[in-house]
Motif scaffolding. Structure first.
Motif, PDB file in Angstrom:
ATOM      1  N   ALA A 196       0.812  -1.248   0.010  1.00  0.00           N
ATOM      2  CA  ALA A 196       0.070  -0.082  -0.217  1.00  0.00           C
ATOM      3  C   ALA A 196       1.064   1.225   0.011  1.00  0.00           C
ATOM      4  CB  ALA A 196      -0.877   0.067   1.258  1.00  0.00           C
ATOM      5  N   LEU A 197       1.960   1.270   0.581  1.00  0.00           N
ATOM      6  CA  LEU A 197       3.081   2.259   0.661  1.00  0.00           C
ATOM      7  C   LEU A 197       4.401   1.725   0.458  1.00  0.00           C
ATOM      8  CD1 LEU A 197       3.714   5.147   1.199  1.00  0.00           C
ATOM      9  CD2 LEU A 197       4.098   4.571   3.556  1.00  0.00           C
ATOM     10  N   ASN A 198       4.927   2.183  -0.506  1.00  0.00           N
ATOM     11  CA  ASN A 198       6.268   1.622  -0.811  1.00  0.00           C
ATOM     12  C   ASN A 198       7.189   2.164   0.223  1.00  0.00           C
ATOM     13  OD1 ASN A 198       9.052   1.743  -1.978  1.00  0.00           O
ATOM     14  ND2 ASN A 198       8.177   0.889  -3.741  1.00  0.00           N
ATOM     15  N   PRO A 199       8.137   1.125   0.876  1.00  0.00           N
ATOM     16  CA  PRO A 199       8.803   1.663   2.115  1.00  0.00           C
ATOM     17  C   PRO A 199       9.990   2.951   1.779  1.00  0.00           C
ATOM     18  CG  PRO A 199       9.120  -0.749   1.699  1.00  0.00           C
ATOM     19  CD  PRO A 199       8.319  -0.048   0.574  1.00  0.00           C
ATOM     20  N   HIS A 200      10.268   3.199   0.517  1.00  0.00           N
ATOM     21  CA  HIS A 200      11.064   4.197   0.234  1.00  0.00           C
ATOM     22  C   HIS A 200      10.163   5.676   0.348  1.00  0.00           C
ATOM     23  CE1 HIS A 200      14.954   2.256  -1.538  1.00  0.00           C
ATOM     24  NE2 HIS A 200      14.141   1.337  -1.204  1.00  0.00           N
ATOM     25  N   ARG A 201       8.814   5.526   0.328  1.00  0.00           N
ATOM     26  CA  ARG A 201       8.090   6.597   0.800  1.00  0.00           C
ATOM     27  C   ARG A 201       7.758   6.806   2.224  1.00  0.00           C
ATOM     28  NH1 ARG A 201       4.747   7.489  -4.902  1.00  0.00           N
ATOM     29  NH2 ARG A 201       6.796   8.548  -6.109  1.00  0.00           N
ATOM     30  N   ALA A 202       8.218   5.951   2.994  1.00  0.00           N
ATOM     31  CA  ALA A 202       7.985   5.869   4.524  1.00  0.00           C
ATOM     32  C   ALA A 202       8.762   6.679   5.299  1.00  0.00           C
ATOM     33  CB  ALA A 202       7.850   4.606   4.904  1.00  0.00           C
ATOM     34  N   TRP A 203       8.252   7.281   6.351  1.00  0.00           N
ATOM     35  CA  TRP A 203       9.168   7.976   7.062  1.00  0.00           C
ATOM     36  C   TRP A 203       9.043   7.641   8.640  1.00  0.00           C
ATOM     37  CZ3 TRP A 203      11.437  12.495   4.975  1.00  0.00           C
ATOM     38  CH2 TRP A 203      11.117  12.898   3.698  1.00  0.00           C
ATOM     39  N   ARG A 204      10.133   8.007   9.552  1.00  0.00           N
ATOM     40  CA  ARG A 204       9.902   7.872  10.988  1.00  0.00           C
ATOM     41  C   ARG A 204       9.935   9.248  11.316  1.00  0.00           C
ATOM     42  NH1 ARG A 204      14.886   5.206  10.175  1.00  0.00           N
ATOM     43  NH2 ARG A 204      13.883   3.231  10.672  1.00  0.00           N
ATOM     44  N   ARG A 220      12.618  11.701   9.124  1.00  0.00           N
ATOM     45  CA  ARG A 220      13.716  10.792   8.616  1.00  0.00           C
ATOM     46  C   ARG A 220      13.188   9.905   7.931  1.00  0.00           C
ATOM     47  NH1 ARG A 220      15.668  14.695  10.552  1.00  0.00           N
ATOM     48  NH2 ARG A 220      17.199  14.840  12.182  1.00  0.00           N
ATOM     49  N   SER A 221      13.752   9.551   6.738  1.00  0.00           N
ATOM     50  CA  SER A 221      13.515   8.597   5.674  1.00  0.00           C
ATOM     51  C   SER A 221      13.510   7.265   6.617  1.00  0.00           C
ATOM     52  CB  SER A 221      14.101   8.414   4.596  1.00  0.00           C
ATOM     53  OG  SER A 221      14.086   9.635   3.837  1.00  0.00           O
ATOM     54  N   PHE A 222      12.544   6.298   6.311  1.00  0.00           N
ATOM     55  CA  PHE A 222      12.627   5.099   6.985  1.00  0.00           C
ATOM     56  C   PHE A 222      13.449   4.003   6.094  1.00  0.00           C
ATOM     57  CE2 PHE A 222      10.774   1.146   8.306  1.00  0.00           C
ATOM     58  CZ  PHE A 222      10.352   1.064   9.362  1.00  0.00           C
ATOM     59  N   VAL A 223      13.566   4.148   5.177  1.00  0.00           N
ATOM     60  CA  VAL A 223      14.752   3.370   4.623  1.00  0.00           C
ATOM     61  C   VAL A 223      15.973   4.473   4.408  1.00  0.00           C
ATOM     62  CG1 VAL A 223      15.516   2.179   2.551  1.00  0.00           C
ATOM     63  CG2 VAL A 223      13.185   1.937   3.237  1.00  0.00           C
ATOM     64  N   GLU A 224      16.941   4.034   4.893  1.00  0.00           N
ATOM     65  CA  GLU A 224      18.251   4.807   4.735  1.00  0.00           C
ATOM     66  C   GLU A 224      18.815   5.077   3.250  1.00  0.00           C
ATOM     67  OE1 GLU A 224      22.820   5.202   6.820  1.00  0.00           O
ATOM     68  OE2 GLU A 224      21.701   3.196   7.208  1.00  0.00           O
ATOM     69  N   ASN A 225      18.991   6.527   3.176  1.00  0.00           N
ATOM     70  CA  ASN A 225      19.340   6.978   1.899  1.00  0.00           C
ATOM     71  C   ASN A 225      18.262   6.990   0.763  1.00  0.00           C
ATOM     72  OD1 ASN A 225      21.854   7.509   2.758  1.00  0.00           O
ATOM     73  ND2 ASN A 225      22.635   5.527   2.701  1.00  0.00           N
ATOM     74  N   ALA A 226      17.047   6.539   1.148  1.00  0.00           N
ATOM     75  CA  ALA A 226      15.995   6.547   0.185  1.00  0.00           C
ATOM     76  C   ALA A 226      15.640   7.986  -0.203  1.00  0.00           C
ATOM     77  CB  ALA A 226      14.776   5.924   0.862  1.00  0.00           C
ATOM     78  N   VAL A 227      15.142   8.060  -1.493  1.00  0.00           N
ATOM     79  CA  VAL A 227      14.883   9.322  -2.076  1.00  0.00           C
ATOM     80  C   VAL A 227      13.349   9.205  -2.265  1.00  0.00           C
ATOM     81  CG1 VAL A 227      14.993  11.015  -3.833  1.00  0.00           C
ATOM     82  CG2 VAL A 227      16.940   9.629  -3.135  1.00  0.00           C
ATOM     83  N   PRO A 228      12.455   9.744  -1.591  1.00  0.00           N
ATOM     84  CA  PRO A 228      10.938   9.335  -1.596  1.00  0.00           C
ATOM     85  C   PRO A 228      10.337  10.268  -2.657  1.00  0.00           C
ATOM     86  CG  PRO A 228      11.457  10.878   0.459  1.00  0.00           C
ATOM     87  CD  PRO A 228      12.643  10.217  -0.232  1.00  0.00           C
TER      88      PRO A 228
END
Length: 237
Positions: free
Chosen positions: A144-152, A159-167
């Motif tokens: 439902a949500l790509n992890p590269h677009r998730a945040w913490r 902060r990007s949930f996946v390190e170095n991701a570009v949402p």
């Protein structure tokens, strides 16, 4: 010839009575029948499944299951709480059947909350289990949500949930992501680890299901969506 030879295949449909997000969820109507009936009828349509068994602590659910041809296996109250794991109820029934001399070789777990699955989805799981060197298999759909677009959030800062991701990247450039949809799990009963908290374990396989058959009923809105898909004939073939 059965896919699994002499091994008995049982579909276990876990349907406890104490749903909080959608009260009495498992016997709420979807289309013209209670939610639990959808899983029973799918199991009955899959030739490799010897019996559909509804695991419940609730007499109203048990009665609905019997009405649609499902067998009923009572589970104790401590295995029907909000915190109880479905896999522990499965182990409870497997042990009981073994003690009664009617052991199950293959388990198909069909959660009532994914009612729009089709028999072909379950058959695909069983074929993979029978034909490949795997211990368990489950159905997945697009995340439902790509992890590269998730945040913490850390102290109020995103902060990007996946390190170095570009949402901000276009959807087409993001890596494909999937999630379990609860449509079906299938596994060899004698390979289920005693310490496993999930029905997907060991050497695993995946079967893809499209979004329109993967509605997970967790809220009243989900139930309304599923009813709309059924009424409009949009639940997929």
């Amino acid at each position: 010839m059965s896919l699994f030879g002499e091994r008995r295949v049982a579909a276990i449909i876990p349907a406890r009575g104490g749903s909080t997000s959608v009260p009495r969820k498992n016997i709420r109507p979807l289309g013209e029948k209670p939610l639990v009936a959808w899983s029973i009828e799918v199991a009955q349509a899959v030739e490799a499944i010897d019996q559909a068994v509804v695991s419940t602590d609730d007499e109203a659910i048990a009665e609905a299951a019997r009405q649609y041809g499902g067998a009923v296996a009572q589970r104790p109250a401590d295995l029907a709480t909000d915190d109880a794991l479905v896999i522990d109820a499965v182990r409870y029934h497997l042990r009981g059947w073994h003690e009664e001399g009617r052991s199950v070789g293959v388990v198909v777990l069909l959660e009532p909350t994914c009612p729009l699955r089709r028999p072909k989805d379950v058959r695909a799981c069983l074929r993979r289990l029978a034909e490949e060197e795997i211990d368990s298999v489950a159905t997945f759909t697009d995340a439902a949500l790509n992890p590269h677009r998730a945040w913490r959030m850390e102290n109020g800062r995103p902060r990007s949930f996946v390190e170095n991701a570009v949402p901000w990247r276009p959807r087409q450039e993001l890596p494909e992501a999937y999630q379990l949809n609860g449509g079906a799990y299938a596994f060899f009963a004698d390979r289920l680890p005693e310490d496993s908290i999930a029905p997907l374990f060991g050497r695993t396989g995946a079967v893809y299901m499209p979004e329109e058959r993967s509605v997970d009923i967790d809220t009243e809105m989900d139930l309304q969506l599923a009813n709309l898909l059924v009424e409009e004939g949009l639940a997929g073939g």
